[in-house]
Design a protein around this motif. Structure first.
Motif: not given
Length: 554
Positions: A420-427
């Motif tokens: 969940v935490v990384l689901s929308e973070i840019p690469a």
């Protein structure tokens, strides 16, 4: 096709950039084992403390610095380690971390005194762990796609959960049947194999096309600020939360005497708050000026990231707090040996594995956020069952149902919270974001142990002294026992030569005190988990297809 005609992996990537990595499952195995040994080292030495004390003829405070020091170094450098992966490539930083980890483990395994043990475990291993763990998460994010990504995070979460749960069991077994040094010797074997596997199996990934400068001021501020914060949370009960109860020394030199009117802990909190506040303003300024900040606070605009971090921190408070309270209860209230203590807690790790694998399948139908909420509910039910079962005459079978709900809940929540935490973070920010996630969990763990440890100690002493006051002991024995309980808490035992009847009364009072303290501690843990469950409803509901999309390169 001949070897000459066979296209290399880079060419295959150009032909079909969305093609799955053929070595991804071997990569997963390498990363899962690496995460396991990093997390294991947080707890594996706890049950070996008495043995190390005798072998090195040293003080308890010195040994505590070894264990606390690892957590301090680890938590202080996680965001930096993640950002270095964003800049130089996560595989490269992972391999570098494995190198540090193996060297530190070798020094610790061969140590002949506390200074070498601190250097190897607390400093060098801690540095290696801070480089390795964020890299494992970032690599997984970029390597797996679709439904496989949920499975990969489930395996990673199981490894992290099991590492924390079985640490005492592994440490107890090695201490009893071989040597505590093998807790480090295993790493000397595993870490170099992980380095070799990473070179052969894990793709190197793409580095940033533009040159990114290292944010030295930000790195210094976050490292010292986090070190100070975790130190204050971990050592408050040692030096006094407000009034000093022990002198603070560094390398034998007294820095803060016990005669001061204020403990060093409030000042450390103030120092940490000042540095972390400064870090926030420096990083925000760097973002506005496009000067490559260490941590991009603008990512907190994503609700999955913002509330996922907070929920993860609260869950960690409850998880390690429960483990800490149970370890004290089983050894001081139930009088289990180190090895028995570890074996009693071992089923938790097995249930974590089951929960993580089940969560990896369930996420296909419900999405990651729903799985996290189900996990937190199971987690709370488990703590409640354990709370109701706590008694002096408890058996492992009475704890087993609670361990089942507790472990399955952890397996559900931990791995999918990372998802969940990384689901929308840019690469480009995946490394620092995963480092921030682990940092928040470390701070939560330290806070959980600090609060639960304080509750456990306070309530144990209060209840035991109240029982002793009402007992039929003679005045001299009674006053001596009360003074001993107030000084040593759950570790107090009647003096040698004490009348057997009096010794039995004292021991029973201490046992009842530990039971009472454990119950208070578990009530707090239950409240914390319930709060985490409420906060999880602030996280947007991710659909199954969205929750498993790749978000980061490695």
């Amino acid at each position: 096709m001949s070897a000459v005609d066979a296209p290399d992996s880079a060419l295959l990537d150009e032909l079909d950039p969305d093609a799955p990595d053929p070595g991804r499952w071997l990569a997963l195995a390498i990363l899962v084992v690496s995460a396991f040994i990093v997390v294991l080292d947080n707890t594996v030495l706890n049950v070996a403390i008495p043995t190390i004390l005798r072998e090195f003829d040293t003080s308890l405070l010195s040994i505590e610095w070894v264990i606390t020091g690892y957590a301090l170094t680890f938590a202080s450098l996680l965001i930096i380690g993640g950002r270095l992966g964003d800049i130089y490539g996560h595989r490269r930083i992972f391999i570098l971390g494995c190198g540090f980890f193996s060297i530190g483990s070798l020094i610790a395994a061969l140590s002949q005194g506390v200074p070498e043990l601190i250097l190897g475990e607390a400093v060098i291993e801690g540095i290696g762990a801070s480089l390795m763990l964020p890299a494992t998460i970032a690599i997984l994010s970029g390597t797996f796609r679709g439904r496989e990504r949920a499975t990969a995070f489930a395996a990673w979460g199981a490894a992290a959960g099991v590492g924390s749960a079985v640490g005492p069991a592994v440490g107890g077994f090695l201490t009893t049947h071989a040597s505590w040094r093998w807790a480090f010797g295993i790493n000397v074997i595993v870490a170099p194999l992980a380095m070799l596997g990473a070179l052969l199996v894990i793709k190197s990934g793409k580095r940033s096309e533009r040159k990114i400068s290292i944010d030295v001021p930000g790195a210094a501020l976050i490292a010292v600020g986090m070190f100070s914060l975790v130190f204050a949370l971990s050592e408050g009960s040692v030096y006094g939360w407000w009034r000093p109860i022990d002198e603070f020394s560094i390398a034998g030199h007294m820095v803060w005497p016990v005669t001061r009117f204020l403990s060093i802990i409030p000042l450390t909190f103030l120092f940490s708050a000042t540095l972390l506040t400064t870090f926030f303003f420096v990083e925000r300024w760097k973002e506005r000026e496009s000067l490559d900040p260490l941590f991009e606070f603008s990512n907190l605009r994503f609700r999955t990231y913002r509330y996922g971090l907070i929920t993860g921190q609260i869950v960690a408070m409850g998880q390690l707090g429960v483990s800490f309270a149970l370890a004290v209860f089983l050894q001081n209230g139930r009088h289990l040996s180190a090895a028995q203590n570890g074996l009693w807690l071992l089923p938790t790790g097995l249930f974590v594995i089951c929960g993580a694998q089940l969560a990896g399948r369930l996420i296909r139908y419900t999405g990651a956020t729903v799985v996290v909420r189900i996990g937190l509910l199971s987690y709370a039910i488990g703590v409640l069952i354990i709370l109701r079962a706590v008694s002096i005459d408890i058996t492992v079978w009475q704890l087993l149902p609670g361990f089942a709900f507790f472990g399955i809940g952890i397996g559900f929540a931990i791995a999918q919270l990372v998802n969940v935490v990384l689901s929308e973070i840019p690469a480009a920010s995946s490394g620092s974001a995963s480092g921030a996630n682990t940092t928040m969990r470390q701070v939560g763990s330290a806070l959980g142990v600090a609060v639960i440890g304080a509750l456990l100690t306070t309530q144990t002493v209060s209840h035991a002294t109240a029982l002793l006051e009402k007992s039929s002991l003679d005045p001299t024995t009674k006053s001596d026992a009360i003074a001993g309980v107030r000084n040593l808490g759950a570790n107090y035992a009647p003096r040698a030569g004490t009348n057997p009847t009096s010794a039995a009364i004292i021991q029973r009072a201490v046992e009842q005190g530990v039971v009472n303290g454990t119950r208070f501690a578990l009530v707090f843990a239950l409240a914390v988990v319930a709060l985490g469950g409420v906060l999880s409803f602030l996280i947007p509901n991710l659909k199954a297809d969205r929750a498993t999309e790749p978000v980061a390169g490695h």
